[in-house]
Design an enzyme around this catalytic site. Sequence first.
Site, PDB file in Angstrom:
ATOM      1  N   LYS A  82       1.271  -1.299  -0.004  1.00  0.00           N
ATOM      2  CA  LYS A  82       0.063   0.156   0.527  1.00  0.00           C
ATOM      3  C   LYS A  82       0.868   1.201  -0.126  1.00  0.00           C
ATOM      4  CE  LYS A  82      -4.152   2.169   2.633  1.00  0.00           C
ATOM      5  NZ  LYS A  82      -5.053   1.523   3.176  1.00  0.00           N
ATOM      6  N   SER A 157     -10.038   1.588   2.620  1.00  0.00           N
ATOM      7  CA  SER A 157      -8.980   2.164   1.363  1.00  0.00           C
ATOM      8  C   SER A 157      -7.627   1.798   1.488  1.00  0.00           C
ATOM      9  CB  SER A 157      -8.647   3.516   2.031  1.00  0.00           C
ATOM     10  OG  SER A 157      -7.350   2.577   3.317  1.00  0.00           O
ATOM     11  N   SER A 181     -10.306  -0.820   7.222  1.00  0.00           N
ATOM     12  CA  SER A 181     -10.047  -0.065   4.967  1.00  0.00           C
ATOM     13  C   SER A 181      -8.801  -2.066   4.510  1.00  0.00           C
ATOM     14  CB  SER A 181      -8.610   0.393   5.441  1.00  0.00           C
ATOM     15  OG  SER A 181      -9.424   1.766   5.299  1.00  0.00           O
TER      16      SER A 181
END
Length: 493
Positions: A82, A157, A181
Amino acid sequence: MDINELIIESSSKQRQALLNKDVSATELVKAIYDQVESVDEEIGAYNSLTKEYALETAKKVDEKINRGEELPPLAGIPLALKDNINLKGYKTTASSKILSNFISPYDATVSQKIKNNLIPIIGKANLDEFAMGSSNENSATRIVRNPWNKNKVPGGSSGGSAAAVAAGEATIALGSDTGGSIRLPASYCGLVGLKPTYGRVSRYGLIAFASSLDQIGPITKTVEDAALLLNVIAGHDEHDSTSLNQSVPDFTKDLKKDLKGIKIGYIKELCTEGLASDVDKAIKKAIEVYKTMGAEIVEISLPLIKYSIAVYYVVATAEASSNLARFDGVKYGYRASDADTLYDMYVKTRAQGFGPEVKRRIMLGTYALSSGYYDAYYKKAQQLRRLVKNDFDNAFKKVDVLLSPTCPHTAFDIGSKIEDPLSMYLTDIATITANLAGIPAMNVPVGLDSTGMPIGLQLQSDCLNEQKLLNVAFKLEEAVQFNYGTPIKMLVK
Ligand code: GLN
């Protein structure tokens, strides 16, 4: 085995192929890059690629194999990182304009561990700006599309991390979870996602959103892969004072234990109202499966859940407003060029550098922390947070694991909620309490709805009890036989 077939698989088959010398790690990484090349323009999973590092690592793995040396369990297995986690020498943007030119001068602790285990990082995965969002539509880079249906969101997210794995652009991924997320995108993309106990994994080098809630964790195709990746990243870190000084068990050890006598509580408030009918059916079916395995099922009421969205959005925005104060155009990233004074530079940099959702959070958080309102909002939220934790403590006196859907519905259409922040915030109803309480929680795919979109089930356990959680998840996975390869097969040319 055809390499296009291999990229669909989880790590165990890929490892076997590497050890048997059916393919080299370099060939596997290159095949993944071919997949990125052919699908990512549409999917949007990556902000940037880290080819040099990935190929260098794959080469090291191949050399080790050729020398007959022992390989760490996930060596050579392609990973998506990420893009709010630092990787030295590469861009870390948090999908924000304000960090669009920022190159990490150091490795996050998890990145260092990934390197030590010879795991090739394919690229930095797209996310909602600063991890604020549930649909990945808040990225300043581009939106991410769900590989199961490109008109749907992948969840957020960590939408890029999940979409990358679901589309065969990585085999495993790391996400971060502040209020869901990891679990929400895992649920929407038909994957396993695990948010560990708060403090289990070091946050050093993770760009902070809400420091008392943030936790890094795996997004994978299988429960076993989640356990293997947790083995790599867990552990005490002297760079993070909130990381727990606890020994790290082998998280794969208990996966296959039978569930006789285990107590599973389904959360009344999340399992009985407001569910999409296919989600409701899938949850009931999972409960039946557990019963046949000898688990005892009871109802658990957590009445404070109805306040949790309000509590979370006060605590998270308050912490975010403080954490994001550092982005002022002086120390890192973007700086507005059209400013005359220092003050003007601060204002213009932040006005131009942050997107609308991030600004909304900063304003909400600053308001909640302001002297006239602190007691009414922030203090009250903290008091309620303690009561939420007490509710969980009491529940875990009665049961080993809690069960609910991960989200009341499956992935929604791109664009359908972006104008309505409150309805977007409500997608987090089942996930945020785990962050408020600091407990581990995970998503396991349990089936498809009538439109062919994945349904996710959430399991939660008491602090530091990831082993039990993974065991209960593994048994369900075995029974369900969810086909995580479907979108990759559709996408592979
Ligand atoms: N959707 C939640 C939010 O927007 C959670 C985000 C997260 O876990 N990083 O804040």
